[in-house]
Design a protein around this motif. Structure first.
Motif, PDB file in Angstrom:
ATOM      1  N   UNK A 112       0.943   8.500   4.241  1.00 53.27           N
ATOM      2  CA  UNK A 112       1.539   9.060   5.499  1.00 53.27           C
ATOM      3  C   UNK A 112       2.240  10.298   5.332  1.00 53.27           C
ATOM      4  N   UNK A 113       3.125  10.516   3.792  1.00 54.32           N
ATOM      5  CA  UNK A 113       3.827  11.379   3.553  1.00 54.32           C
ATOM      6  C   UNK A 113       3.735  11.687   2.195  1.00 54.32           C
ATOM      7  N   UNK A 114       3.650  13.050   2.011  1.00 49.72           N
ATOM      8  CA  UNK A 114       3.635  13.652   0.461  1.00 49.72           C
ATOM      9  C   UNK A 114       4.484  14.705   0.158  1.00 49.72           C
ATOM     10  N   UNK A 115       5.819  14.643  -0.328  1.00 50.70           N
ATOM     11  CA  UNK A 115       6.168  15.652  -0.630  1.00 50.70           C
ATOM     12  C   UNK A 115       6.365  16.084  -2.012  1.00 50.70           C
ATOM     13  N   UNK A 116       5.887  17.011  -2.292  1.00 47.71           N
ATOM     14  CA  UNK A 116       5.833  17.692  -3.723  1.00 47.71           C
ATOM     15  C   UNK A 116       6.647  19.030  -4.006  1.00 47.71           C
ATOM     16  N   UNK A 117       7.557  19.212  -2.863  1.00 46.90           N
ATOM     17  CA  UNK A 117       8.098  20.721  -2.875  1.00 46.90           C
ATOM     18  C   UNK A 117       8.909  21.013  -4.065  1.00 46.90           C
ATOM     19  N   UNK A 118       9.208  22.263  -4.261  1.00 48.32           N
ATOM     20  CA  UNK A 118      10.197  22.925  -5.259  1.00 48.32           C
ATOM     21  C   UNK A 118       9.604  22.034  -6.588  1.00 48.32           C
ATOM     22  N   UNK A 119       8.502  22.147  -6.965  1.00 48.26           N
ATOM     23  CA  UNK A 119       7.877  21.912  -8.122  1.00 48.26           C
ATOM     24  C   UNK A 119       7.109  23.163  -8.779  1.00 48.26           C
ATOM     25  N   UNK A 120       6.381  23.151  -9.934  1.00 40.38           N
ATOM     26  CA  UNK A 120       5.700  24.185 -10.393  1.00 40.38           C
ATOM     27  C   UNK A 120       3.955  23.842 -10.228  1.00 40.38           C
ATOM     28  N   UNK A 169       0.801  -1.170   0.023  1.00 47.56           N
ATOM     29  CA  UNK A 169      -0.170  -0.057  -0.155  1.00 47.56           C
ATOM     30  C   UNK A 169       0.900   1.169  -0.058  1.00 47.56           C
ATOM     31  N   UNK A 170       0.663   2.106  -0.953  1.00 52.82           N
ATOM     32  CA  UNK A 170       1.426   3.176  -1.098  1.00 52.82           C
ATOM     33  C   UNK A 170       1.238   4.037   0.337  1.00 52.82           C
ATOM     34  N   UNK A 171       2.550   4.406   1.111  1.00 51.76           N
ATOM     35  CA  UNK A 171       2.386   5.129   2.346  1.00 51.76           C
ATOM     36  C   UNK A 171       3.316   6.446   2.132  1.00 51.76           C
ATOM     37  N   UNK A 172       4.188   6.445   1.047  1.00 49.27           N
ATOM     38  CA  UNK A 172       5.118   7.714   0.913  1.00 49.27           C
ATOM     39  C   UNK A 172       5.153   7.998  -0.483  1.00 49.27           C
ATOM     40  N   UNK A 173       4.898   9.465  -0.766  1.00 48.82           N
ATOM     41  CA  UNK A 173       5.335   9.754  -2.412  1.00 48.82           C
ATOM     42  C   UNK A 173       5.894  10.970  -2.036  1.00 48.82           C
ATOM     43  N   UNK A 174       7.326  10.733  -2.591  1.00 43.74           N
ATOM     44  CA  UNK A 174       8.598  11.859  -2.694  1.00 43.74           C
ATOM     45  C   UNK A 174       8.857  12.267  -4.032  1.00 43.74           C
TER      46      UNK A 174
END
Length: 108
Positions: free
Chosen positions: A83-91, A57-62
């Motif tokens: 639990x964690x979603x990091x989409x920083x420094x994108x447009x 099961x997807x728990x983290x998307x970096x």
């Protein structure tokens, strides 16, 4: 093998929506290649920037600094174990979907 009754079908669909709604073909490490999904029949758990638990099961998307553009699909809120979603420094444009407020497991 991914079948209509496979528990990961919904999960893969949601992940594909993320890919296409954020300009995935322009990402630094795209999930979709010209010959289909990255790695053919590989699980989304083996896709770059995706981490899964023991039950696949997807728990983290970096996906920080990957060149994402466009908007976030509301369907991401349907990943109940994320639990964690990091989409920083994108447009990425637009608002964060209100449905994200219902993601009880999301920590960051």
């Amino acid at each position: 093998e991914l079948t209509a009754s496979s528990p990961s079908l919904k999960q893969r669909y949601i992940m594909s929506l993320l890919f296409f709604s954020t300009g995935g073909d322009g990402w630094r490490n795209p999930w979709i290649e010209t010959d289909g999904v990255q790695g053919g029949d590989m699980s989304e758990c083996s896709w770059s920037g995706v981490l899964c638990d023991r039950e696949n099961r997807v728990v983290e998307i970096q996906l920080d600094e990957q060149g994402l553009t466009g908007t976030l699909p509301t369907e991401l809120a349907l990943l109940p174990y994320l639990q964690s979603l990091d989409l920083s420094d994108n447009d990425i444009k637009g608002q964060i979907p209100s449905e994200f407020g219902n993601m009880g497991q999301l920590e960051s």
